[in-house]
Design an enzyme around this catalytic site. Structure first.
Site, short mmCIF file in Angstrom:
data_model
loop_
_atom_site.label_atom_id
_atom_site.label_comp_id
_atom_site.label_asym_id
_atom_site.label_seq_id
_atom_site.Cartn_x
_atom_site.Cartn_y
_atom_site.Cartn_z
CG ASP A 79 -2.05 0.86 1.27
OD1 ASP A 79 -1.92 2.00 0.80
OD2 ASP A 79 -3.12 0.43 1.73
NE ARG B 116 -4.94 2.69 0.28
CZ ARG B 116 -5.96 1.89 0.58
NH1 ARG B 116 -7.19 2.28 0.34
NH2 ARG B 116 -5.76 0.71 1.13
#
Ligand code: ZN
Length: 411
Positions: free
Chosen positions: A323, A325
């Site tokens: 990830d 983000r």
């Protein structure tokens, strides 16, 4: 166009007379953020407006369609609804990834604008009607009731929406991630292939307009009630997933959860509160859609079939991480809206929840996606996320995670 090119790797040392005092109590004391490309003497930030769309602007100028010295006429572009200012705006640590005054540029910086300084809004606030088939279904099922104000009988929903471009205060971003500002600036410089030399040549410039997508807010109900502690808030914090959100791809729960979040937001607005959908341009966990589709193939072709136990591993094989983000910057938009408590939180992500509570924003009730809204092919994703710590009432055990539940690539 002049043939002369000014390199920012060999900057003129005459610093802009327009100082920035990030987190100052008023817009005038903070000062305008100026990314002027035609008057280097005014520039007090690194980068350019419009995020990645700056490249299309370059094509427009190169092809002769746009004058390189065009300045926007801001007549009648003011926000459709007033937002702020809130006390959070004058804490330099609370908001580091957007300009809290970004929608009020035309009024707050009228003087420099009139004097010819190219100050541009980084936020725009407007009104709209939206309509989604899921909301009509919710009306037909009796879960939502049209009120003629917020929700119409034909499924139309009146919303206030805001588009926000990223504006990074580099010392604050570095602090948020626990790294040295110099190390952050060097990584930004290197990973953009030297696109912004001022990151390393101009340590006096502290604000960066990064070449990335921003976010869109969809707000339901009376937005002027934001910032009051008694106002109840419902929220869906959503990261873009074009395949599901727009095209209804069934490999994930993105659109169903988004639609459910909007339903929760409409309910809250009808009860006198405010509903908020934050839509972040962070496609494929900010890995991008090419990486995402490569991972889909790797998942569906792997020995043993598409299953939850290897869900994150397949992403890591391609992207190097699960990830990108990084929810560390997530709280900023809530501080911008003056929100200190979210009463109904339509998200199961432990990372998003953790980022908010660490920033002092209380989350009262967490609303998981209803089981009946999960598409069959998305069982792999949701089981993997639950096992990894996502909020739910049921955590699948390892034997269940080993069962292939996703379709094959050619099915
Ligand atoms: Zn998705």
């Amino acid at each position: 166009m002049s043939a002369h090119i000014v390199l920012t790797s060999h900057p003129r040392r005459d610093a802009s007379s327009l100082d920035i005092r990030w987190g100052a109590p008023t817009a005038k004391e903070r000062g305008p953020l100026v990314a002027s490309l035609t008057n280097p003497a005014h520039r007090n930030v690194i980068g350019s407006h419009s995020g990645s769309y700056a490249v299309y602007r370059a094509l427009a100028v190169a092809s002769g369609a746009l004058r390189r010295d065009h300045r926007p006429d801001l007549t009648n572009t003011a926000p459709a609804v007033n937002i702020g200012p809130f006390p959070q705006w004058s804490d330099p640590d609370l908001i580091v990834s957007l300009d809290p005054w970004g929608h009020m540029v035309a009024t707050e910086f009228a003087e420099p604008l009139a004097a010819g300084v190219d100050v541009r809004p980084t936020i725009a606030v407007t009104r709209a009607h939206i309509n989604m088939p899921e909301l009509k279904d919710a009306i037909a099922a009796g879960r939502l009731k049209p009120d003629g104000e917020i929700l119409m009988a034909n499924g139309d929903v009146r919303v206030t929406k805001a588009a926000i471009e990223p504006v990074w205060y580099l010392p604050g971003i570095a602090k948020r991630f626990g790294v040295k500002e110099s190390a952050l600036r060097r990584c930004l410089f290197e990973q953009t292939a030297g696109m912004f030399p001022e990151l390393v040549t101009r340590p006096d410039l502290k604000v960066f307009l990064p070449p990335i997508g921003g976010m869109t807010l969809y707000m339901f109900g009376d937005v002027t009630r934001l910032g009051r502690p008694q106002t109840r808030i419902a929220c869906r914090l959503h990261d873009e997933c074009n395949g599901s959100d727009v095209f209804g791809s069934d490999i994930c729960t993105c659109r169903p959860y988004l639609a459910h979040g909007i339903e929760v937001c409409i309910e809250m607005a009808q009860q006198g509160g405010v509903g908020l959908v934050v839509y972040n341009r962070k496609e494929g966990r900010a890995l991008g859609e090419v990486t995402k589709f490569l991972v889909y193939n790797a998942r569906k072709r792997q020995e043993g079939g598409d299953r939850a136990e290897t869900y994150f591993l397949r992403t890591e094989c391609v992207a190097g991480v699960q990830d990108m983000r990084f929810q560390e910057l997530t709280p900023d938009v809530f501080h911008w809206l003056g929100i200190t408590r979210i009463d109904r939180w339509a998200s199961m992500s432990n990372m998003k929840h953790g980022a908010l509570t660490a920033a002092g924003i209380e989350v009262v009730e967490r609303v998981p996606i209803p089981e009946e809204l999960i598409p069959a092919d998305a069982r792999v994703e949701i089981d993997a996320k639950k096992a990894a710590g996502y909020f739910s009432t049921y955590t699948p055990d390892p034997s269940e995670l080993a069962v292939p539940k996703g379709r094959g690539l050619d099915e």
